[in-house]
Design a protein around this motif. Structure first.
Motif, mmCIF file in Angstrom:
data_model
loop_
_atom_site.group_PDB
_atom_site.id
_atom_site.type_symbol
_atom_site.label_atom_id
_atom_site.label_comp_id
_atom_site.label_asym_id
_atom_site.label_seq_id
_atom_site.Cartn_x
_atom_site.Cartn_y
_atom_site.Cartn_z
ATOM 1 N N GLN A 116 0.844 -1.196 0.000
ATOM 2 C CA GLN A 116 0.000 0.000 0.000
ATOM 3 C C GLN A 116 0.884 1.252 0.000
ATOM 4 O OE1 GLN A 116 -2.841 0.040 3.185
ATOM 5 N NE2 GLN A 116 -3.783 1.940 2.514
ATOM 6 N N GLN A 140 1.354 4.003 -3.058
ATOM 7 C CA GLN A 140 1.158 5.422 -2.775
ATOM 8 C C GLN A 140 2.362 6.236 -3.263
ATOM 9 O OE1 GLN A 140 1.148 6.511 1.384
ATOM 10 N NE2 GLN A 140 -0.156 8.295 0.984
ATOM 11 N N ARG A 156 2.395 6.359 -7.085
ATOM 12 C CA ARG A 156 1.402 7.308 -7.621
ATOM 13 C C ARG A 156 1.884 8.744 -7.486
ATOM 14 N NH1 ARG A 156 -2.209 3.465 -5.336
ATOM 15 N NH2 ARG A 156 -2.341 4.668 -3.413
ATOM 16 N N HIS A 157 2.468 9.077 -6.337
ATOM 17 C CA HIS A 157 3.002 10.434 -6.153
ATOM 18 C C HIS A 157 4.115 10.729 -7.160
ATOM 19 C CE1 HIS A 157 1.243 10.397 -1.961
ATOM 20 N NE2 HIS A 157 0.807 11.531 -2.471
ATOM 21 N N ASN A 164 7.298 6.934 2.146
ATOM 22 C CA ASN A 164 7.018 5.783 3.001
ATOM 23 C C ASN A 164 8.213 4.856 3.220
ATOM 24 O OD1 ASN A 164 4.190 6.261 3.575
ATOM 25 N ND2 ASN A 164 3.910 5.987 1.380
#
Length: 166
Positions: free
Chosen positions: A49, A53, A56-57, A103
């Protein structure tokens, strides 16, 4: 940097960003969280996940930079200042977001860069498709980082010496 050099650098940067965008879009369009976490492990689910994320950024930052470079290159009169600002943004938004993801699903270990091994080290062992995408992207963003190293510090110094606030 001369006008001609900045224009050439803008063109090559745009081509490399297009390649990275295509790889990320293909991956994101064909892989969902459930597909990546086939074992249904909670820890790996959180890892994937976070990875999705960050990807995508990075894709959004890359697409924005790609479009800005296109605008810069399509203008009848090439605006060197605008192009340099966009190249600075590519360095600080795209390259830094790849090598230092929010992350921290992976990181770059510079000790491996000189050994011919992949310098990317994952926090958890991902499946093959995630690893392959990250390694492919690392090669593109490494080239971009080498090409745009000037924009890490010299561009800001130049602007500050001209009295501009960055």
């Amino acid at each position: 940097m001369s006008n001609h050099n900045v224009k050439n650098l803008s063109e090559t940067t745009r081509v490399k960003l297009k390649e990275a965008i295509a790889k990320m879009e293909l991956f994101l369009n064909h892989h969902a969280l459930e597909q990546l976490n086939m074992e249904n492990e909670q820890a790996m689910g959180e890892f994937y996940q976070a990875y999705l994320q960050d990807t995508r950024h990075l894709l959004v930052f890359s697409e924005v930079a790609y479009e800005k470079l296109g605008v810069s290159l399509r203008r009848p009169q090439f605006n060197q200042d605008y192009a340099e600002k966009v190249l600075y943004d590519v360095y600080h938004n795209c390259i830094n977001n790849f090598f230092y993801p929010k992350n921290e699903c992976y990181s770059e270990d510079g000790r491996y860069a000189y050994t011919g091994q992949d310098a990317i080290r994952f926090r958890k062992k991902p499946n093959r498709i995630v690893r392959d995408l990250t390694i492919e992207l690392s090669k593109i963003f490494e080239e971009l980082r080498e090409d745009l190293a000037y924009y890490e510090t010299d561009y800001i110094t130049k602007r500050r010496m001209q009295g501009e606030k960055i």
